[in-house]
Design an enzyme around this catalytic site. Structure first.
Site, PDB file in Angstrom:
ATOM      1  N   GLU A 134       2.446  -0.910  -2.631  1.00 22.65           N
ATOM      2  CA  GLU A 134       1.502  -0.472  -1.711  1.00 22.65           C
ATOM      3  C   GLU A 134       0.920  -1.475  -0.949  1.00 22.65           C
ATOM      4  OE1 GLU A 134      -0.948  -1.740  -5.257  1.00 22.65           O
ATOM      5  OE2 GLU A 134       1.197  -0.953  -4.875  1.00 22.65           O
TER       6      GLU A 134
ATOM      7  N   ASP B  41      -3.603  -4.076   0.990  1.00 19.75           N
ATOM      8  CA  ASP B  41      -2.939  -3.129  -0.054  1.00 19.75           C
ATOM      9  C   ASP B  41      -4.092  -2.078  -0.275  1.00 19.75           C
ATOM     10  OD1 ASP B  41      -5.041  -4.007  -1.946  1.00 19.75           O
ATOM     11  OD2 ASP B  41      -3.413  -4.794  -3.414  1.00 19.75           O
ATOM     12  N   ILE B  42      -3.497  -0.797  -0.719  1.00 20.32           N
ATOM     13  CA  ILE B  42      -4.295   0.309  -1.291  1.00 20.32           C
ATOM     14  C   ILE B  42      -5.296  -0.003  -2.389  1.00 20.32           C
ATOM     15  CG2 ILE B  42      -4.292   2.966  -1.571  1.00 20.32           C
ATOM     16  CD1 ILE B  42      -1.393   2.608   0.024  1.00 20.32           C
TER      17      ILE B  42
END
Length: 321
Positions: free
Chosen positions: A239, A196-197
């Site tokens: 995300e 994920d970001i």
């Protein structure tokens, strides 16, 4: 359509001949040498060749792209066994290449055809001719093709995440569980990544949700570049992304993960006039028989992702049993 089937003494045209000329079906009669003996009005209209010109000539003279050996093989049981033969457009669009009846408005340039070939018995009881019926089924065929295309599109939509064009969570989960079962049976190497970001909430809060969507789309592009056609990437939610890597042991999966991480680190997303940089954290879990359920395997990768976050982010961590 109005058909005048009246018998005319003046031109000696029988009502049977009037029917043949008026029916909206192509009719060709050929002998054993495939010389044309009957060629009705439908054929004249759709080929431009007059009946008086074609009769006595071989059928293949007027359809140069017609496979002679193929048609003769199709007609052989009709001549020898007195058995009709049927061909539908799903097998091949057409046997006799003719333009669609409405070439301007039709989505198809050429006619879709169903074909029937049946025996014609002579006076001695021998089949010495065959009659070929050509049905124009362009409208029906195009309708079916449109419906099938719509169904394919709906199926595709049901599998694809609208923002990233990667698999959505539901479909990815189905594929993941299927691969889990296959891996138990085949005992092959396979790994799963979760990424994920980093600090994504800050991107949304600072630049807005449209900017956040642009960053998510860019990461999806990076994933497509960094993975193979046989890999199975998906957007798991928000995300967060998941990637299933068939035939990939943990060390090779780490190479893929590092490739994604480094590409993300070097990428700048421009949203309107703002340049946005971002990083990702990745968790890896190679399959082993200790994972008794698919969810346990996925949770192992999630645990590795959690460790990557806690150890500073922008890094790759592999789960250890």
């Amino acid at each position: 359509m109005t058909m005048n089937l009246a018998y005319s003494n003046e031109n000696h045209v029988s009502w049977q001949q009037a029917l043949v000329e008026s029916i909206e079906v192509g009719i060709i009669v050929v002998n054993t040498n495939f010389e044309i003996e009957e060629w009705n009005q439908f054929m004249e209209n759709h080929t431009g060749f007059e009946s008086t010109d074609v009769k006595g000539n071989t059928l293949f003279k007027y359809f140069s792209d017609l496979d002679m050996h193929w048609l003769k093989n199709k007609c052989r049981p009709v001549f020898e066994m007195h058995t009709p033969v049927f061909m539908v457009w799903e097998q091949r669009q057409y046997v006799f290449k003719m333009q669609a009846a409405r070439p301007v408005t039709s989505p198809s340039e050429y006619m879709y055809q169903n074909i029937t070939i049946f025996p014609v018995t002579g006076s001695l009881g021998k089949v010495d001719r065959v009659c070929i019926l050509i049905y124009d089924v362009t409208d029906q065929a195009m309708g079916k093709i449109r419906i099938e295309g719509l169904n394919d599109r709906l199926k595709q939509i049901s599998r694809i995440d609208g923002l990233t064009n990667l698999f959505n969570r539901r479909y990815w989960q189905e594929r993941f569980e299927r691969e889990y079962k296959l891996t138990i049976r085949n005992k092959t190497d396979i790994s799963v990544l979760i990424l994920d970001i980093d600090h994504f909430k800050g991107v949304n809060d600072t630049y807005g949700h449209q900017a956040g969507d642009a960053v998510i789309q860019k990461l999806a592009d990076i994933i497509r570049v960094a993975t193979r056609e046989t890999d199975i990437p998906g957007r798991y939610g928000g995300e967060e992304f998941v990637i299933l890597l068939p035939d990939t042991p943990g060390e090779n999966a780490k190479t893929v993960a590092e490739r994604i991480r480094k590409l993300a680190e070097k990428t700048t997303v421009t949203h309107e006039t703002t340049a946005i940089n971002f990083t990702v954290s990745v968790g890896i879990a190679e399959f082993n028989t200790g994972f008794k359920q698919p969810l346990a395997w996925l949770q192992a990768a999630d645990t590795a992702l959690y460790d990557a976050k806690n150890s500073g982010r922008n890094r790759v961590v592999t789960f250890r049993m």
